[in-house]
Each structure stands twice: as structure tokens, then as C-alpha cells.
Design a protein around this motif. Structure first.
Motif, PDB file in Angstrom:
ATOM      1  N   GLY A 198       0.802  -1.214   0.000  1.00  0.00           N
ATOM      2  CA  GLY A 198       0.000   0.000   0.000  1.00  0.00           C
ATOM      3  C   GLY A 198       0.836   1.265   0.000  1.00  0.00           C
ATOM      4  N   PRO A 199       0.287   2.362  -0.541  1.00  0.00           N
ATOM      5  CA  PRO A 199       1.030   3.624  -0.630  1.00  0.00           C
ATOM      6  C   PRO A 199       1.218   4.289   0.728  1.00  0.00           C
ATOM      7  N   VAL A 200       2.118   5.247   0.762  1.00  0.00           N
ATOM      8  CA  VAL A 200       2.504   5.917   2.010  1.00  0.00           C
ATOM      9  C   VAL A 200       1.348   6.712   2.597  1.00  0.00           C
ATOM     10  N   TRP A 201       1.294   6.738   3.918  1.00  0.00           N
ATOM     11  CA  TRP A 201       0.434   7.669   4.659  1.00  0.00           C
ATOM     12  C   TRP A 201       1.373   8.728   5.217  1.00  0.00           C
ATOM     13  N   GLU A 202       1.186   9.981   4.835  1.00  0.00           N
ATOM     14  CA  GLU A 202       2.191  11.004   5.096  1.00  0.00           C
ATOM     15  C   GLU A 202       1.914  11.883   6.306  1.00  0.00           C
ATOM     16  N   TYR A 203       0.878  11.583   7.073  1.00  0.00           N
ATOM     17  CA  TYR A 203       0.558  12.388   8.254  1.00  0.00           C
ATOM     18  C   TYR A 203       0.886  11.620   9.529  1.00  0.00           C
ATOM     19  N   PHE A 204       1.458  12.311  10.496  1.00  0.00           N
ATOM     20  CA  PHE A 204       1.761  11.625  11.748  1.00  0.00           C
ATOM     21  C   PHE A 204       1.473  12.462  12.974  1.00  0.00           C
ATOM     22  N   GLY A 205       1.075  13.724  12.848  1.00  0.00           N
ATOM     23  CA  GLY A 205       0.674  14.529  13.996  1.00  0.00           C
ATOM     24  C   GLY A 205       1.829  14.866  14.909  1.00  0.00           C
ATOM     25  N   ASN A 206       1.491  15.511  16.033  1.00  0.00           N
ATOM     26  CA  ASN A 206       2.536  15.895  16.988  1.00  0.00           C
ATOM     27  C   ASN A 206       2.476  15.087  18.270  1.00  0.00           C
ATOM     28  N   GLY A 207       1.520  14.163  18.343  1.00  0.00           N
ATOM     29  CA  GLY A 207       1.452  13.276  19.498  1.00  0.00           C
ATOM     30  C   GLY A 207       0.727  13.842  20.695  1.00  0.00           C
TER      31      GLY A 207
ATOM     32  N   ASP B 278      -1.188   8.740  14.192  1.00  0.00           N
ATOM     33  CA  ASP B 278      -0.985   7.431  13.568  1.00  0.00           C
ATOM     34  C   ASP B 278      -2.158   6.487  13.767  1.00  0.00           C
ATOM     35  N   VAL B 279      -2.941   6.686  14.809  1.00  0.00           N
ATOM     36  CA  VAL B 279      -4.094   5.808  15.018  1.00  0.00           C
ATOM     37  C   VAL B 279      -5.392   6.502  14.651  1.00  0.00           C
ATOM     38  N   SER B 280      -5.340   7.500  13.819  1.00  0.00           N
ATOM     39  CA  SER B 280      -6.559   8.189  13.406  1.00  0.00           C
ATOM     40  C   SER B 280      -7.475   7.239  12.667  1.00  0.00           C
ATOM     41  N   ALA B 281      -8.761   7.568  12.713  1.00  0.00           N
ATOM     42  CA  ALA B 281      -9.738   6.712  12.040  1.00  0.00           C
ATOM     43  C   ALA B 281      -9.483   6.640  10.546  1.00  0.00           C
ATOM     44  N   THR B 282      -9.040   7.742   9.941  1.00  0.00           N
ATOM     45  CA  THR B 282      -8.810   7.737   8.504  1.00  0.00           C
ATOM     46  C   THR B 282      -7.620   6.867   8.130  1.00  0.00           C
ATOM     47  N   PHE B 283      -6.568   6.918   8.920  1.00  0.00           N
ATOM     48  CA  PHE B 283      -5.401   6.064   8.686  1.00  0.00           C
ATOM     49  C   PHE B 283      -5.813   4.599   8.769  1.00  0.00           C
ATOM     50  N   ILE B 284      -6.560   4.256   9.795  1.00  0.00           N
ATOM     51  CA  ILE B 284      -7.023   2.882   9.949  1.00  0.00           C
ATOM     52  C   ILE B 284      -7.906   2.485   8.770  1.00  0.00           C
ATOM     53  N   ARG B 285      -8.778   3.394   8.379  1.00  0.00           N
ATOM     54  CA  ARG B 285      -9.665   3.085   7.249  1.00  0.00           C
ATOM     55  C   ARG B 285      -8.864   2.856   5.977  1.00  0.00           C
ATOM     56  N   GLU B 286      -7.798   3.640   5.741  1.00  0.00           N
ATOM     57  CA  GLU B 286      -7.001   3.431   4.534  1.00  0.00           C
ATOM     58  C   GLU B 286      -6.306   2.073   4.566  1.00  0.00           C
ATOM     59  N   ILE B 287      -5.803   1.673   5.726  1.00  0.00           N
ATOM     60  CA  ILE B 287      -5.173   0.357   5.825  1.00  0.00           C
ATOM     61  C   ILE B 287      -6.197  -0.740   5.540  1.00  0.00           C
TER      62      ILE B 287
ATOM     63  N   LEU C 281      -3.820  -5.409  -1.051  1.00  0.00           N
ATOM     64  CA  LEU C 281      -2.483  -4.905  -0.785  1.00  0.00           C
ATOM     65  C   LEU C 281      -2.017  -5.373   0.588  1.00  0.00           C
ATOM     66  N   ILE C 282      -0.731  -5.652   0.701  1.00  0.00           N
ATOM     67  CA  ILE C 282      -0.155  -6.164   1.943  1.00  0.00           C
ATOM     68  C   ILE C 282       0.989  -5.251   2.362  1.00  0.00           C
ATOM     69  N   GLY C 283       0.867  -4.622   3.539  1.00  0.00           N
ATOM     70  CA  GLY C 283       1.919  -3.744   4.023  1.00  0.00           C
ATOM     71  C   GLY C 283       1.728  -2.317   3.553  1.00  0.00           C
ATOM     72  N   LYS C 284       2.636  -1.434   4.014  1.00  0.00           N
ATOM     73  CA  LYS C 284       2.476  -0.011   3.718  1.00  0.00           C
ATOM     74  C   LYS C 284       3.792   0.712   3.972  1.00  0.00           C
TER      75      LYS C 284
ATOM     76  N   ARG D 259       3.188   0.362  14.490  1.00  0.00           N
ATOM     77  CA  ARG D 259       2.366  -0.641  15.144  1.00  0.00           C
ATOM     78  C   ARG D 259       0.945  -0.663  14.594  1.00  0.00           C
ATOM     79  N   THR D 260       0.435   0.484  14.167  1.00  0.00           N
ATOM     80  CA  THR D 260      -0.922   0.504  13.629  1.00  0.00           C
ATOM     81  C   THR D 260      -1.017  -0.363  12.377  1.00  0.00           C
ATOM     82  N   VAL D 261      -0.061  -0.211  11.459  1.00  0.00           N
ATOM     83  CA  VAL D 261      -0.064  -1.021  10.239  1.00  0.00           C
ATOM     84  C   VAL D 261       0.125  -2.494  10.583  1.00  0.00           C
ATOM     85  N   GLN D 262       1.078  -2.778  11.444  1.00  0.00           N
ATOM     86  CA  GLN D 262       1.356  -4.166  11.805  1.00  0.00           C
ATOM     87  C   GLN D 262       0.129  -4.829  12.442  1.00  0.00           C
ATOM     88  N   ALA D 263      -0.537  -4.105  13.343  1.00  0.00           N
ATOM     89  CA  ALA D 263      -1.693  -4.666  14.032  1.00  0.00           C
ATOM     90  C   ALA D 263      -2.818  -4.992  13.071  1.00  0.00           C
ATOM     91  N   MET D 264      -3.015  -4.109  12.088  1.00  0.00           N
ATOM     92  CA  MET D 264      -4.139  -4.294  11.165  1.00  0.00           C
ATOM     93  C   MET D 264      -3.950  -5.482  10.223  1.00  0.00           C
TER      94      MET D 264
END
Length: 407
Positions: free
Chosen positions: A253-262, A299-308, A316-319, A328-333
Motif C-alpha cells: 500500500g502507498p505511504v500515509w504522510e501524516y503523523f501529527g505531533n502526538g 498514527d491511530v486516526s480513524a482515517t489512517f485505519i480506514r485506509e489500511i 495490498l499487503i503492508g504499507k 504498530r498501527t499497520v502491523q496490528a491491522m
């Protein structure tokens, strides 16, 4: 290397019906292709690469791509190459001395700028090449890609028998692929070229950022890449050519380019833990709760999870990821539910011609042994690498925040 290796035996037993299996760069290609998972890009100019790998600073890191291309300024290429050679030499020495255990070494790739650079590095790296899993080939086309693959083939033909093979991961991101009038011809020619060197092609990767740039697009954190019509259509065609059951490849899968400030991570994790995962994946927009999660670009936003999830549903497998908080979000999904696993086992175990269809163990679907066979094989392959969750566990239980959620 093994996914969730930082869990204790007790935690692993509580989490998994079948735990993940270990792997390394010596694992057979068919299994290793699934293990790449969340591939973290890091610039080759980064001075702490060796230290981070040796000390295990990124405990969730399984795959690292050291980038000599877009992440490195044109004027810094020589310095980046020198740094890369020095860093990998330190890592190889740590493995040889026992400071870093071989089974704790992540899968390491180098994204090069050109075939000339790859040829140069194969010489400059000397014995350190053995700690690599392979190279990433950017902007891959049939014309530009053949020399990459010839270099890979030459190396593997000449390597010592006790050395692991080197693999290539071409990135599909050029104009001739995204532009409709040239897409089919380019994809078919690319597939024919990769098939010639199939034994050394580990993943086919999708460069959605480069595709988007050709249209002056950049998706917002509230939307998935599948909401961009031109990119969605191109991904569909890539999967049509490269994801076929009979002779396909693992496509990432293609890159997710947002990661926030935590800053809002505890709030988001609490929100996700209080609801079922499927609630976070609802597609309706705007939704105040979902928009608030997505707008933070965490990284655990609903949209990120939805894209995975959409990646998975489209085969698609991986990202590709750009920040450790995304790992961890990608790995868990990509872990497998027990229901999926039992369905897959039933399909494979009963495909002897005596039955055509059977009600699932969970009593909620029909498993058809012929149509669902290739799906079942992919589920088993994923299960071996990422593990199978107990029925009472959910993906969110594997998201990290000072330990594992007990859901």
C-alpha cells in the motif's frame, strides 16, 4: 525477527490464538514477501541509523528503507553515500561481534537513485551487503528497470552459498503508469520484465505521492488515497495486473504522510478503545468524531485505519510509513482474526473434490472451496507472519501506549 517480539510469553498467549512466526532475510521469498509489512523510510544522511539499529531504539521496527533518493538533497548525495557505507559497516560489525543478534536485525533495504548508484554501492559496501535484504527501485519502468534487475541477478548468481539473497522492490510511480493513455502498455511490459526475474522481486510498491504530484494533488488527512479518483483508478489497474491469484506479486500500500505531533494521542487511543474497530472504519464524512480524529493526523486516526483496511480489502499487503508512531498501527491491522483463520483452514483442508461448499464454523457464511482457495492461501500466509488473534481480542489491543491494551 518476529512481529510483537517485545511481548512477554504471557502477553503473547493472551493475545494470539496462533503467535507470529520468526523470519529473517534468509526466509524463503514467498513468506518473506508478506513480512515486509510497515516499511519505515529514513534518510541516508541520518547519523544515528547504526546506533538506533544496534540499541534497538525502535522496538517495533521490522523493515527499514534507507533512502538515498527523495529524502536526500541533490547536493548531499556523496555525503549520504559515505554515511550509508559507514553506518552499515558498524551494524555488520555489531552482528559479527554478537552485540546485535542476527535474529534481531530488521529487514534492511536501500532506496537508490539510479542503477549506477546501486552498482557503486554493491562495491563500496563490501562485506556489509550481507546484512541487507535488498534494494528499492524508484520510478520503475521497463526501460529504466532492466539494469536494476540485471545487477541484482548478477549479484545473486555470484554470491556465496551461505550468503542470503538480495531482493528488489520496484516502486510504480512514473507518469507513464498514472497517465491513462500509456498505463496498460507500461504495466504489462513491467510485469513481463519482473516475471523474468521473479525469484528476486520481493514486493511491488505503489508511489502515490509521485502520482499525486503529476496532478498537483495532495490528499488531506480526512480522506484516504482511495478518495482521489485518478489514484484509485491507477491502484485498481496495478492490482489487476500484479495482484492476480495465479501469477501475482505481493503489492504494498502507498505511504500515509501524516503523523501529527502526538499531543492528542491518549485521547485518540481512549476513543478507539471505547468503541469497536468497525465504528472507527465507518466511511461517512463528515462525522464530528471521525473528523476530529483524522484532522489530528495521528498514527491511530480513524482515517489512517480506514485506509489500511481499504488496502487489505483491495489485496495490498503492508504499507510505506514515514514515522515510527505509524509502525504498530499497520502491523496490528495485518494480524488475522480467528474467524478468518478457521475459514481459511477449512477451505484448504477440504479442497479434495468431495465438497463444493460448507457452512463456516462461525455459522455466518458459506465457504466455497474453489472460489475462496486463493484467498485462504493468502490468509494463512498472513497468519504465519502476523499471527492470529483470539476471538476476544481486537486489532486495537495491539496499539502501543505504555503497554498493550487489554480489550
Amino acid at each position: 525477527m518476529r512481529y510483537y517480539d517485545d511481548l512477554s510469553e504471557e502477553e503473547r498467549g493472551a493475545m494470539f490464538f496462533c503467535p507470529p512466526m520468526p523470519f529473517s532475510n534468509r526466509t524463503p521469498r514467498e513468506q518473506l514477501a508478506y513480512a515486509v509489512g510497515a516499511a519505515l523510510y529514513m534518510p541516508a544522511t541520518r547519523s544515528t541509523i547504526a546506533a538506533d539499529l544496534i540499541t534497538g531504539k525502535l522496538s517495533e521496527l521490522v523493515t527499514a528503507v534507507i533512502d538515498l533518493e527523495d529524502a536526500v538533497a541533490d547536493l548531499m548525495v556523496d555525503a549520504a553515500e559515505y554515511s550509508l557505507v559507514q553506518q552499515l559497516s558498524r551494524v555488520a560489525a555489531a552482528v559479527d561481534s554478537g552485540v546485535l543478534a542476527q535474529d534481531q536485525l530488521p529487514l534492511l533495504f536501500i532506496r537508490v537513485r539510479s542503477a549506477d548508484q546501486m552498482a557503486r554501492l554493491l562495491v563500496r559496501l563490501e562485506d556489509s551487503v550481507r546484512i541487507l535484504t535488498g534494494f528499492v527501485f524508484p520510478k520503475f519502468t521497463p526501460a529504466a528497470g532492466e539494469r536494476y534487475l540485471r545487477l541484482l541477478d548478477d549479484y545473486n548468481r555470484c554470491r556465496e552459498k551461505d550468503e542470503p539473497p538480495l531482493y528488489g522492490m520496484p516502486v510504480l510511480e512514473s507518469a507513464s503508469i498514472i497517465y491513462r493513455e500509456s498505463r496498460l502498455e507500461t504495466l504489462l511490459d513491467t510485469k513481463r520484465l519482473l516475471d523474468t526475474y521473479r525469484d528476486y522481486v520481493l514486493n511491488v510498491r505503489i508511489g502515490a505521492t509521485d502520482f499525486s504530484s503529476l496532478f498537483g494533488l495532495r490528499r488531506s488527512p480526512e480522506l484516504t488515497v482511495y478518495d482521489l479518483a485518478a489514484i484509485r483508478d491507477c491502484i485498481a489497474d496495478i492490482m489487476n495486473i500484479f495482484g492476480r491469484a495465479e501469477d501475482g506479486y505481493v503489492v504494498s500500500g502507498p505511504v500515509w504522510e501524516y503523523f501529527g505531533n502526538g499531543n492528542d494521542r491518549p485521547h485518540q487511543l481512549a476513543a478507539l478503545r471505547e468503541t469497536r474497530l468497525r465504528d472507527a472504519l465507518l466511511p461517512e464524512l463528515p462525522n464530528p468524531r471521525h473528523s476530529a480524529l483524522a484532522a489530528s493526523a495521528e498514527d491511530v486516526s480513524a482515517t489512517f485505519i480506514r485506509e489500511i483496511m481499504l488496502d487489505k480489502e483491495n489485496g495490498l499487503i503492508g504499507k510505506t510509513v514515514i514515522h515510527p508512531v505509524q509502525l504498530r498501527t499497520v502491523q496490528a491491522m495485518y494480524t488475522v482474526t480467528r474467524e478468518e483463520y478457521m475459514d481459511a483452514l477449512a477451505i484448504i483442508d477440504n479442497r479434495d473434490g468431495s465438497l463444493g461448499v460448507m457452512k463456516s464454523e462461525y455459522g455466518n457464511k458459506m465457504n466455497e472451496f474453489k472460489p475462496h482457495y486463493y484467498w485462504a492461501k493468502k490468509i494463512i500466509a498472513r497468519a504465519n507472519i502476523y499471527g492470529v488473534l483470539h476471538d476476544e481480542q481486537r486489532y486495537t489491543a495491539l496499539f502501543r501506549e505504555q503497554g498493550y491494551a487489554r480489550l
